[in-house]
Design a protein around this motif. Structure first.
Motif, PDB file in Angstrom:
ATOM      1  N   ASP A  53       0.813  -1.208   0.000  1.00  0.00           N
ATOM      2  CA  ASP A  53       0.000   0.000   0.000  1.00  0.00           C
ATOM      3  C   ASP A  53       0.846   1.257   0.000  1.00  0.00           C
ATOM      4  OD1 ASP A  53      -2.303  -1.441  -0.042  1.00  0.00           O
ATOM      5  OD2 ASP A  53      -2.765  -1.195   2.072  1.00  0.00           O
ATOM      6  N   LEU A  54       2.115   1.126   0.336  1.00  0.00           N
ATOM      7  CA  LEU A  54       2.988   2.292   0.448  1.00  0.00           C
ATOM      8  C   LEU A  54       3.931   2.432  -0.736  1.00  0.00           C
ATOM      9  CD1 LEU A  54       3.829   1.911   4.225  1.00  0.00           C
ATOM     10  CD2 LEU A  54       2.051   3.294   3.169  1.00  0.00           C
ATOM     11  N   CYS A  55       3.691   1.664  -1.786  1.00  0.00           N
ATOM     12  CA  CYS A  55       4.572   1.752  -2.950  1.00  0.00           C
ATOM     13  C   CYS A  55       3.796   1.428  -4.219  1.00  0.00           C
ATOM     14  CB  CYS A  55       5.766   0.820  -2.791  1.00  0.00           C
ATOM     15  SG  CYS A  55       5.330  -0.922  -2.735  1.00  0.00           S
ATOM     16  N   ARG A  56       4.453   1.613  -5.308  1.00  0.00           N
ATOM     17  CA  ARG A  56       3.910   1.271  -6.618  1.00  0.00           C
ATOM     18  C   ARG A  56       4.891   0.322  -7.289  1.00  0.00           C
ATOM     19  NH1 ARG A  56      -0.376   2.806  -5.050  1.00  0.00           N
ATOM     20  NH2 ARG A  56      -1.318   4.774  -5.524  1.00  0.00           N
ATOM     21  N   SER A  70      11.797  -2.419  -9.917  1.00  0.00           N
ATOM     22  CA  SER A  70      10.507  -2.066 -10.508  1.00  0.00           C
ATOM     23  C   SER A  70       9.505  -1.586  -9.456  1.00  0.00           C
ATOM     24  CB  SER A  70       9.932  -3.276 -11.251  1.00  0.00           C
ATOM     25  OG  SER A  70       9.732  -4.346 -10.352  1.00  0.00           O
ATOM     26  N   ILE A  71       9.938  -1.484  -8.200  1.00  0.00           N
ATOM     27  CA  ILE A  71       9.074  -0.998  -7.122  1.00  0.00           C
ATOM     28  C   ILE A  71       9.576   0.367  -6.681  1.00  0.00           C
ATOM     29  CG2 ILE A  71       8.291  -1.424  -4.753  1.00  0.00           C
ATOM     30  CD1 ILE A  71       8.639  -4.401  -5.314  1.00  0.00           C
ATOM     31  N   PHE A  72       8.650   1.304  -6.482  1.00  0.00           N
ATOM     32  CA  PHE A  72       9.065   2.641  -6.060  1.00  0.00           C
ATOM     33  C   PHE A  72       8.045   3.225  -5.094  1.00  0.00           C
ATOM     34  CE2 PHE A  72       7.020   2.675 -10.141  1.00  0.00           C
ATOM     35  CZ  PHE A  72       6.131   3.730 -10.112  1.00  0.00           C
ATOM     36  N   PRO A  73       8.494   4.131  -4.192  1.00  0.00           N
ATOM     37  CA  PRO A  73       7.607   4.686  -3.160  1.00  0.00           C
ATOM     38  C   PRO A  73       6.502   5.560  -3.745  1.00  0.00           C
ATOM     39  CG  PRO A  73       9.899   5.365  -2.806  1.00  0.00           C
ATOM     40  CD  PRO A  73       9.845   4.634  -4.096  1.00  0.00           C
ATOM     41  N   LEU A  74       5.397   5.682  -3.004  1.00  0.00           N
ATOM     42  CA  LEU A  74       4.325   6.592  -3.413  1.00  0.00           C
ATOM     43  C   LEU A  74       4.886   7.993  -3.593  1.00  0.00           C
ATOM     44  CD1 LEU A  74       1.358   5.601  -1.082  1.00  0.00           C
ATOM     45  CD2 LEU A  74       1.634   5.111  -3.501  1.00  0.00           C
ATOM     46  N   GLY A  75       4.486   8.668  -4.634  1.00  0.00           N
ATOM     47  CA  GLY A  75       4.919  10.028  -4.881  1.00  0.00           C
ATOM     48  C   GLY A  75       6.267  10.130  -5.560  1.00  0.00           C
ATOM     49  N   ALA A  76       6.970   9.036  -5.709  1.00  0.00           N
ATOM     50  CA  ALA A  76       8.284   9.071  -6.348  1.00  0.00           C
ATOM     51  C   ALA A  76       8.114   9.125  -7.852  1.00  0.00           C
ATOM     52  CB  ALA A  76       9.113   7.860  -5.953  1.00  0.00           C
ATOM     53  N   TRP A  77       9.104   9.620  -8.512  1.00  0.00           N
ATOM     54  CA  TRP A  77       9.057   9.694  -9.959  1.00  0.00           C
ATOM     55  C   TRP A  77      10.082   8.762 -10.586  1.00  0.00           C
ATOM     56  CZ3 TRP A  77      13.780  11.578 -11.517  1.00  0.00           C
ATOM     57  CH2 TRP A  77      14.518  12.235 -10.542  1.00  0.00           C
ATOM     58  N   GLN A  78      10.906   8.121  -9.761  1.00  0.00           N
ATOM     59  CA  GLN A  78      11.877   7.135 -10.222  1.00  0.00           C
ATOM     60  C   GLN A  78      12.007   6.056  -9.160  1.00  0.00           C
ATOM     61  OE1 GLN A  78      15.724   8.450 -11.448  1.00  0.00           O
ATOM     62  NE2 GLN A  78      14.967  10.389 -12.214  1.00  0.00           N
ATOM     63  N   ASP A  79      12.676   4.973  -9.528  1.00  0.00           N
ATOM     64  CA  ASP A  79      12.879   3.908  -8.549  1.00  0.00           C
ATOM     65  C   ASP A  79      13.815   4.367  -7.442  1.00  0.00           C
ATOM     66  OD1 ASP A  79      15.231   3.932 -10.135  1.00  0.00           O
ATOM     67  OD2 ASP A  79      15.647   1.870  -9.567  1.00  0.00           O
ATOM     68  N   LEU A  80      13.538   3.929  -6.232  1.00  0.00           N
ATOM     69  CA  LEU A  80      14.391   4.163  -5.057  1.00  0.00           C
ATOM     70  C   LEU A  80      14.724   5.618  -4.788  1.00  0.00           C
ATOM     71  CD1 LEU A  80      16.794   1.129  -5.456  1.00  0.00           C
ATOM     72  CD2 LEU A  80      14.684   1.280  -4.165  1.00  0.00           C
ATOM     73  N   ARG A  81      13.944   6.532  -5.317  1.00  0.00           N
ATOM     74  CA  ARG A  81      14.141   7.955  -5.038  1.00  0.00           C
ATOM     75  C   ARG A  81      13.075   8.394  -4.057  1.00  0.00           C
ATOM     76  NH1 ARG A  81      16.931   8.932  -9.832  1.00  0.00           N
ATOM     77  NH2 ARG A  81      18.717   7.587  -9.573  1.00  0.00           N
ATOM     78  N   GLN A  82      13.414   9.324  -3.201  1.00  0.00           N
ATOM     79  CA  GLN A  82      12.427   9.846  -2.262  1.00  0.00           C
ATOM     80  C   GLN A  82      11.345  10.582  -3.051  1.00  0.00           C
ATOM     81  OE1 GLN A  82      12.241   9.360   1.046  1.00  0.00           O
ATOM     82  NE2 GLN A  82      13.901   7.931   0.689  1.00  0.00           N
ATOM     83  N   PRO A  83      10.115  10.547  -2.545  1.00  0.00           N
ATOM     84  CA  PRO A  83       9.062  11.308  -3.229  1.00  0.00           C
ATOM     85  C   PRO A  83       9.466  12.768  -3.385  1.00  0.00           C
ATOM     86  CG  PRO A  83       8.138   9.904  -1.539  1.00  0.00           C
ATOM     87  CD  PRO A  83       9.639   9.841  -1.380  1.00  0.00           C
ATOM     88  N   TYR A  84       9.021  13.344  -4.471  1.00  0.00           N
ATOM     89  CA  TYR A  84       9.384  14.730  -4.729  1.00  0.00           C
ATOM     90  C   TYR A  84       8.760  15.651  -3.686  1.00  0.00           C
ATOM     91  CZ  TYR A  84       4.983  14.344  -7.324  1.00  0.00           C
ATOM     92  OH  TYR A  84       3.703  14.099  -7.694  1.00  0.00           O
ATOM     93  N   PRO A  85       9.397  16.788  -3.423  1.00  0.00           N
ATOM     94  CA  PRO A  85       8.894  17.696  -2.390  1.00  0.00           C
ATOM     95  C   PRO A  85       7.530  18.281  -2.782  1.00  0.00           C
ATOM     96  CG  PRO A  85      10.692  18.708  -3.600  1.00  0.00           C
ATOM     97  CD  PRO A  85      10.601  17.280  -4.064  1.00  0.00           C
ATOM     98  N   PRO A  86       6.717  18.675  -1.791  1.00  0.00           N
ATOM     99  CA  PRO A  86       5.376  19.199  -2.079  1.00  0.00           C
ATOM    100  C   PRO A  86       5.379  20.375  -3.046  1.00  0.00           C
ATOM    101  CG  PRO A  86       5.644  18.828   0.273  1.00  0.00           C
ATOM    102  CD  PRO A  86       6.987  18.597  -0.363  1.00  0.00           C
TER     103      PRO A  86
END
Length: 95
Positions: A53-56, A70-86
């Motif tokens: 539920d916390l990733c795509r 091939s798994i990345f966090p919610l809000g991220a735009w690439q693999d293993l990158r922190q979600p982009y800032p608000p």
């Protein structure tokens, strides 16, 4: 979803009215598996769990060559990158 279920089980486990010192917990889940490794309906035991539920995830065959997973966090735009800032939301919305 999973967070609500986790909160309920935590509350139950912390309730002093119950004695779970000799209890076992069975946690179930559904996951995909490569048919070369197991058949549908196979039972598996895991050392750790990923909360989906916390990733795509995308099909590894469709991921860009530069990605390592091939798994990345919610809000991220690439693999293993922190979600982009608000503040990036505003920049993306203006495009």
């Amino acid at each position: 979803g999973n967070p609500a279920a986790a909160a309920c089980i935590t509350a139950l486990g912390l309730d002093k009215r119950f004695d779970f010192t000799k209890a076992y917990w069975l946690v179930t889940g559904v996951a995909g598996v490569d048919p070369a490794d197991a058949s549908a309906g196979s039972a598996m035991w895991a050392s750790w769990v990923v909360d989906g539920d916390l990733c795509r995830a995308i099909d590894p065959r469709d991921m860009p060559p530069s990605w390592t997973h091939s798994i990345f966090p919610l809000g991220a735009w690439q693999d293993l990158r922190q979600p982009y800032p608000p503040e990036a939301d505003a920049r993306i919305a203006k495009r």
